[in-house]
Design a protein around this motif. Structure first.
Motif, PDB file in Angstrom:
ATOM      1  N   MET A 146       0.808  -1.217   0.000  1.00 22.44           N
ATOM      2  CA  MET A 146       0.000   0.000   0.000  1.00 22.44           C
ATOM      3  C   MET A 146       0.845   1.273   0.000  1.00 22.44           C
ATOM      4  SD  MET A 146      -2.967  -1.175  -0.293  1.00 22.44           S
ATOM      5  CE  MET A 146      -4.058   0.207   0.034  1.00 22.44           C
ATOM      6  N   SER A 147       2.153   1.123  -0.068  1.00 20.90           N
ATOM      7  CA  SER A 147       3.032   2.288  -0.112  1.00 20.90           C
ATOM      8  C   SER A 147       3.033   2.888  -1.510  1.00 20.90           C
ATOM      9  CB  SER A 147       4.456   1.911   0.296  1.00 20.90           C
ATOM     10  OG  SER A 147       4.476   1.458   1.648  1.00 20.90           O
ATOM     11  N   VAL A 148       3.172   4.207  -1.567  1.00 25.35           N
ATOM     12  CA  VAL A 148       3.143   4.930  -2.844  1.00 25.35           C
ATOM     13  C   VAL A 148       4.521   5.450  -3.221  1.00 25.35           C
ATOM     14  CG1 VAL A 148       2.110   6.919  -4.054  1.00 25.35           C
ATOM     15  CG2 VAL A 148       0.719   5.524  -2.491  1.00 25.35           C
ATOM     16  N   VAL A 149       5.311   5.839  -2.216  1.00 26.37           N
ATOM     17  CA  VAL A 149       6.673   6.322  -2.494  1.00 26.37           C
ATOM     18  C   VAL A 149       7.689   5.529  -1.683  1.00 26.37           C
ATOM     19  CG1 VAL A 149       5.897   8.667  -3.062  1.00 26.37           C
ATOM     20  CG2 VAL A 149       6.615   8.160  -0.721  1.00 26.37           C
ATOM     21  N   ASP A 150       8.917   5.500  -2.208  1.00 22.33           N
ATOM     22  CA  ASP A 150      10.002   4.825  -1.498  1.00 22.33           C
ATOM     23  C   ASP A 150      10.676   5.803  -0.538  1.00 22.33           C
ATOM     24  OD1 ASP A 150      11.703   6.457  -3.015  1.00 22.33           O
ATOM     25  OD2 ASP A 150      12.491   4.822  -4.240  1.00 22.33           O
ATOM     26  N   HIS A 151      11.781   5.377   0.057  1.00 20.90           N
ATOM     27  CA  HIS A 151      12.432   6.183   1.090  1.00 20.90           C
ATOM     28  C   HIS A 151      13.002   7.490   0.542  1.00 20.90           C
ATOM     29  CE1 HIS A 151      16.764   5.025   0.117  1.00 20.90           C
ATOM     30  NE2 HIS A 151      16.042   4.270  -0.683  1.00 20.90           N
ATOM     31  N   ARG A 152      13.148   7.583  -0.779  1.00 17.50           N
ATOM     32  CA  ARG A 152      13.624   8.814  -1.408  1.00 17.50           C
ATOM     33  C   ARG A 152      12.483   9.583  -2.083  1.00 17.50           C
ATOM     34  NH1 ARG A 152      18.840   9.498  -1.063  1.00 17.50           N
ATOM     35  NH2 ARG A 152      19.047  10.942  -2.809  1.00 17.50           N
ATOM     36  N   LEU A 153      11.259   9.242  -1.682  1.00 13.10           N
ATOM     37  CA  LEU A 153      10.043   9.954  -2.102  1.00 13.10           C
ATOM     38  C   LEU A 153       9.715   9.775  -3.579  1.00 13.10           C
ATOM     39  CD1 LEU A 153      10.495  13.258  -0.028  1.00 13.10           C
ATOM     40  CD2 LEU A 153       9.390  11.108   0.639  1.00 13.10           C
ATOM     41  N   ARG A 154      10.320   8.779  -4.217  1.00 11.83           N
ATOM     42  CA  ARG A 154      10.031   8.478  -5.629  1.00 11.83           C
ATOM     43  C   ARG A 154       8.791   7.608  -5.714  1.00 11.83           C
ATOM     44  NH1 ARG A 154      16.254   6.585  -6.275  1.00 11.83           N
ATOM     45  NH2 ARG A 154      15.406   5.166  -4.703  1.00 11.83           N
ATOM     46  N   VAL A 155       7.903   7.951  -6.645  1.00 14.22           N
ATOM     47  CA  VAL A 155       6.672   7.179  -6.812  1.00 14.22           C
ATOM     48  C   VAL A 155       7.021   5.824  -7.438  1.00 14.22           C
ATOM     49  CG1 VAL A 155       4.438   7.093  -7.982  1.00 14.22           C
ATOM     50  CG2 VAL A 155       5.252   9.251  -6.999  1.00 14.22           C
ATOM     51  N   TYR A 156       6.553   4.761  -6.815  1.00 17.25           N
ATOM     52  CA  TYR A 156       6.855   3.415  -7.294  1.00 17.25           C
ATOM     53  C   TYR A 156       6.365   3.219  -8.729  1.00 17.25           C
ATOM     54  CZ  TYR A 156       8.315   1.710  -2.688  1.00 17.25           C
ATOM     55  OH  TYR A 156       8.998   1.497  -1.515  1.00 17.25           O
ATOM     56  N   GLY A 157       7.247   2.685  -9.563  1.00 18.86           N
ATOM     57  CA  GLY A 157       6.885   2.323 -10.934  1.00 18.86           C
ATOM     58  C   GLY A 157       6.925   3.467 -11.926  1.00 18.86           C
ATOM     59  N   ILE A 158       7.214   4.691 -11.461  1.00 17.38           N
ATOM     60  CA  ILE A 158       7.212   5.883 -12.320  1.00 17.38           C
ATOM     61  C   ILE A 158       8.565   6.577 -12.206  1.00 17.38           C
ATOM     62  CG2 ILE A 158       6.142   8.140 -12.744  1.00 17.38           C
ATOM     63  CD1 ILE A 158       4.250   5.903 -13.397  1.00 17.38           C
ATOM     64  N   ASN A 159       9.113   6.988 -13.322  1.00 19.20           N
ATOM     65  CA  ASN A 159      10.380   7.712 -13.307  1.00 19.20           C
ATOM     66  C   ASN A 159      10.149   9.222 -13.280  1.00 19.20           C
ATOM     67  OD1 ASN A 159      11.977   5.359 -13.471  1.00 19.20           O
ATOM     68  ND2 ASN A 159      11.681   5.276 -15.700  1.00 19.20           N
ATOM     69  N   ARG A 160      11.064   9.917 -12.663  1.00 21.71           N
ATOM     70  CA  ARG A 160      11.107  11.388 -12.633  1.00 21.71           C
ATOM     71  C   ARG A 160       9.874  12.014 -11.972  1.00 21.71           C
ATOM     72  NH1 ARG A 160      13.504  12.952 -18.514  1.00 21.71           N
ATOM     73  NH2 ARG A 160      11.667  14.284 -18.461  1.00 21.71           N
ATOM     74  N   LEU A 161       9.384  11.354 -10.934  1.00 19.68           N
ATOM     75  CA  LEU A 161       8.244  11.882 -10.178  1.00 19.68           C
ATOM     76  C   LEU A 161       8.454  11.619  -8.701  1.00 19.68           C
ATOM     77  CD1 LEU A 161       5.387  13.134 -10.049  1.00 19.68           C
ATOM     78  CD2 LEU A 161       4.476  10.815 -10.296  1.00 19.68           C
ATOM     79  N   ARG A 162       8.407  12.689  -7.921  1.00 18.19           N
ATOM     80  CA  ARG A 162       8.483  12.564  -6.466  1.00 18.19           C
ATOM     81  C   ARG A 162       7.310  13.273  -5.820  1.00 18.19           C
ATOM     82  NH1 ARG A 162      14.723  11.627  -4.973  1.00 18.19           N
ATOM     83  NH2 ARG A 162      15.306  11.911  -7.140  1.00 18.19           N
ATOM     84  N   ILE A 163       7.017  12.856  -4.591  1.00 21.05           N
ATOM     85  CA  ILE A 163       6.003  13.527  -3.782  1.00 21.05           C
ATOM     86  C   ILE A 163       6.693  14.080  -2.543  1.00 21.05           C
ATOM     87  CG2 ILE A 163       3.872  13.259  -2.475  1.00 21.05           C
ATOM     88  CD1 ILE A 163       3.148  10.974  -4.362  1.00 21.05           C
ATOM     89  N   ALA A 164       6.414  15.330  -2.240  1.00 21.62           N
ATOM     90  CA  ALA A 164       6.968  15.948  -1.034  1.00 21.62           C
ATOM     91  C   ALA A 164       5.871  16.767  -0.372  1.00 21.62           C
ATOM     92  CB  ALA A 164       8.165  16.828  -1.377  1.00 21.62           C
ATOM     93  N   ASP A 165       5.164  16.154   0.538  1.00 23.90           N
ATOM     94  CA  ASP A 165       4.157  16.855   1.362  1.00 23.90           C
ATOM     95  C   ASP A 165       3.661  15.883   2.434  1.00 23.90           C
ATOM     96  OD1 ASP A 165       2.156  15.204   0.202  1.00 23.90           O
ATOM     97  OD2 ASP A 165       1.653  16.686  -1.314  1.00 23.90           O
ATOM     98  N   GLY A 166       2.653  16.298   3.185  1.00 23.06           N
ATOM     99  CA  GLY A 166       2.167  15.479   4.287  1.00 23.06           C
ATOM    100  C   GLY A 166       1.551  14.163   3.867  1.00 23.06           C
ATOM    101  N   SER A 167       1.254  14.005   2.576  1.00 22.42           N
ATOM    102  CA  SER A 167       0.653  12.741   2.141  1.00 22.42           C
ATOM    103  C   SER A 167       1.621  11.568   2.264  1.00 22.42           C
ATOM    104  CB  SER A 167       0.141  12.856   0.702  1.00 22.42           C
ATOM    105  OG  SER A 167       1.192  13.058  -0.204  1.00 22.42           O
ATOM    106  N   ILE A 168       2.938  11.828   2.330  1.00 16.60           N
ATOM    107  CA  ILE A 168       3.899  10.710   2.369  1.00 16.60           C
ATOM    108  C   ILE A 168       4.082  10.146   3.773  1.00 16.60           C
ATOM    109  CG2 ILE A 168       5.112  11.601   0.347  1.00 16.60           C
ATOM    110  CD1 ILE A 168       7.015  11.562   3.589  1.00 16.60           C
ATOM    111  N   MET A 169       3.516  10.789   4.791  1.00 24.20           N
ATOM    112  CA  MET A 169       3.674  10.272   6.155  1.00 24.20           C
ATOM    113  C   MET A 169       3.055   8.883   6.270  1.00 24.20           C
ATOM    114  SD  MET A 169       2.703  13.539   8.544  1.00 24.20           S
ATOM    115  CE  MET A 169       3.469  15.164   8.300  1.00 24.20           C
ATOM    116  N   PRO A 170       3.771   7.915   6.833  1.00 26.50           N
ATOM    117  CA  PRO A 170       3.171   6.596   7.061  1.00 26.50           C
ATOM    118  C   PRO A 170       2.043   6.653   8.096  1.00 26.50           C
ATOM    119  CG  PRO A 170       5.573   6.476   7.126  1.00 26.50           C
ATOM    120  CD  PRO A 170       5.210   7.931   7.136  1.00 26.50           C
ATOM    121  N   ARG A 171       2.220   7.504   9.110  1.00 23.39           N
ATOM    122  CA  ARG A 171       1.157   7.745  10.090  1.00 23.39           C
ATOM    123  C   ARG A 171       1.252   9.215  10.507  1.00 23.39           C
ATOM    124  NH1 ARG A 171       3.557   4.634  15.457  1.00 23.39           N
ATOM    125  NH2 ARG A 171       4.844   6.374  16.211  1.00 23.39           N
ATOM    126  N   ILE A 172       0.152   9.740  10.998  1.00 28.19           N
ATOM    127  CA  ILE A 172       0.117  11.160  11.346  1.00 28.19           C
ATOM    128  C   ILE A 172       1.016  11.438  12.548  1.00 28.19           C
ATOM    129  CG2 ILE A 172      -1.884  11.005  12.884  1.00 28.19           C
ATOM    130  CD1 ILE A 172      -2.865  13.657  11.465  1.00 28.19           C
TER     131      ILE A 172
END
Length: 531
Positions: free
Chosen positions: A479-505
């Motif tokens: 159920m994870s969307v980004v890896d430890h370097r905030l890269r979206v799994y399966g997609i190149n040249r795309l990162r997420i950087a905001d509160g959505s990447i938190m595993p828990r609040i």
């Protein structure tokens, strides 16, 4: 900032906006507490061209600058003014959820509380990501580097001379000092700093850390981006609603956005960073074909990458505030929220799970307060910090302008209802205690309710802290969307950087952790692209 700089910025941004390039090195979507940080860190290299896209407008607004005026911003033109879908556990209410639609995002409309998160939050992030760069000791060094701390010296934990002005609320209202006395009398240890050592242990009470200077909001955008807007390599585009990501196969090639009724498509030669917050980030991913395959097919969106966790794991802090009428009028100071306490409903927990936050104003849902409380009222909020309930976001259609369906699922888990009841009862005891007697003419909400009546109050009173998070989580499970370097799994040249990447609040307000997420993203992008 000088008038000269303001003039240079205006002239430069008018020119850059009128002469948009077909592509930039990096496109940052969203100018909030993470996106502003990423844009600044990349633009520090004069050879790197950065485009920062913001759906809202300018933050040069009197009510935004005035740190005590935040109640007037809720539901206004600078707020996305989301509503969660009607919730049977809240007596069918569709509760509002604020998110900034303006330069600075949430940091331009929030209460400006600077709350770092607990040591165990960050160590949990590191464990989920499999990367010690996310642990408490690592992010502590980031906090020390970025802060300009004006409080009790603590060189091991606090920094001086950084970009972000932080201080304990200066010259707080006497109500705040009395509040700390009440916390102490109830057995909550008090500290001279709500962060520092207090967020490494069992919690405590303190005068709030605020990003407010001389009564003026110090937003993340103003601290990070604004001083660089006279530079030729940073284009900040307002009224630019990002609608979809552009792809070449499974590689992101740029972004599409609506501006002044026209659809633009601009390329990114290095990466696109999505920093739209925990509601719009998963929405953009799904509109672009990244998400649960069945969900995308349901609304007719072609699947580019099946990631079932997109839009799942929604978390927020919820509260059912208690309100007292004051004996005298209350002139708000600083950010109106000058004292707070973090504490545990169960001593066995590894971190505080409840927060009480003083508000120098009446704060209640219309369903809980059948009649508006007197203006000279004050409140104690009752945040459940460690929510067990999980919500979900779903598309309502394939058009980017279709609204997003927010099933916040508040109080679904009985543990959350139990914790919130404990918090309400604690806050009632605090508000009615001897140290606060001279400020409390009478208790307005909830009053001496018990059993089913108290439960009914909680169902009617529960509202959101607008700390929406966790909908594109970092991790290593299915159920994870980004890896430890905030890269979206399966997609190149795309990162997420905001509160959505938190595993828990996190434990407390979410702005400060979002700044750290932006700093980590900036470090990673600079390292990976050698800029």
């Amino acid at each position: 900032m000088s008038d000269n700089l303001a003039t240079r910025i205006r002239v430069n941004q008018q020119k850059l906006g009128a002469e948009l390039k077909p592509h930039y090195d990096f496109i940052i979507c969203g100018s909030g507490s993470s996106g502003s940080v990423v844009a600044r860190r990349l633009a520090e290299n004069a050879d790197v061209n950065v485009l920062l896209l913001e759906a809202g407008g300018s933050d040069d607004v009197a009510s935004i600058k005035d740190a005590s005026a935040w109640p007037s911003l809720r539901g206004g033109e600078h707020d996305w003014a989301f509503r969660a879908k009607p919730n049977p556990r809240l007596n069918g209410r569709a509760i509002p959820m604020s998110m900034g639609k303006v330069l600075g995002g949430g940091s331009s409309i929030n209460v400006m509380g600077w709350s770092r998160g607990h040591k165990n939050d960050w160590d949990h992030f590191a464990a989920e990501a499999g990367d010690d760069g996310w642990n408490y000791q690592s992010v502590l060094q980031i906090y020390r580097r970025i802060e300009d701390w004006h409080g009790a010296p603590d060189p091991a934990r606090r920094g001086k001379g950084g970009l972000l002005f932080v201080q304990p609320a200066p010259d707080p209202h006497p109500l705040a000092a009395a509040m700390l006395d009440a916390f102490a009398a109830a057995g909550v240890l008090t500290f001279d700093d709500q962060n520092g050592v207090m967020m490494e242990g069992d919690g405590g009470g303190a005068i709030s850390n605020v990003c407010v200077r001389d009564g003026q909001r110090q937003s993340v955008f103003r601290a990070y981006v604004y001083p660089y807007m006279d530079r030729p390599n940073l284009t900040v585009l307002t009224q630019a609603l990002v609608t979809r990501l552009a792809f070449e196969g499974k590689q992101v090639a740029g972004a599409e956005f609506l501006r002044e009724g026209k659809l633009h498509r601009i390329g990114a030669t290095r990466e696109v960073v999505v920093s739209l917050g925990a509601i719009h980030t998963p929405k953009l991913l799904m509109q672009s074909g990244i998400g649960d395959e069945a969900e995308l097919k349901r609304v007719g969106i072609p699947v580019i990458q099946h990631l079932p966790g997109v839009g799942r794991n929604f978390q927020d802090h919820f509260m059912a505030p208690c309100v007292w009428e004051s004996r005298d009028s209350i002139e708000p100071r600083n950010n109106r929220g000058e004292a707070t306490a973090f504490w545990k409903s169960d001593a066995a927990l590894d971190r505080p799970d409840l927060q009480s936050f003083m508000v120098e104003a009446p704060y209640a849902s219309p369903q809980a307060a059948k009649v508006a409380p007197p203006a000279n009222s004050w409140s104690l909020t009752t945040a459940v910090l460690r929510t067990a309930s999980r919500g979900r976001l779903r598309l309502t259609g394939s058009d980017p302008l279709d609204p997003i369906d927010i099933d916040a699922n508040a109080l679904d888990d009985p543990a959350d209802r139990k914790a919130l009841k404990i918090c309400v009862e604690f806050c009632r005891a605090i508000g009615n205690s001897a140290p606060l007697r001279r400020f409390a003419k009478r208790e307005i909400l909830p009053g001496p309710l018990e059993g089913a009546e108290l439960e009914a109050f909680i169902r009617n009173a529960t509202v959101s802290h607008s700390h929406q998070t966790c909908t594109a989580k970092m991790g290593r499970d299915a159920m994870s969307v980004v890896d430890h370097r905030l890269r979206v799994y399966g997609i190149n040249r795309l990162r997420i950087a905001d509160g959505s990447i938190m595993p828990r609040i996190v434990t407390g307000n979410t702005m400060a952790p979002c700044v750290v997420i932006g700093e980590r993203a900036g470090e990673m992008l600079k390292a990976d692209h050698n800029v």
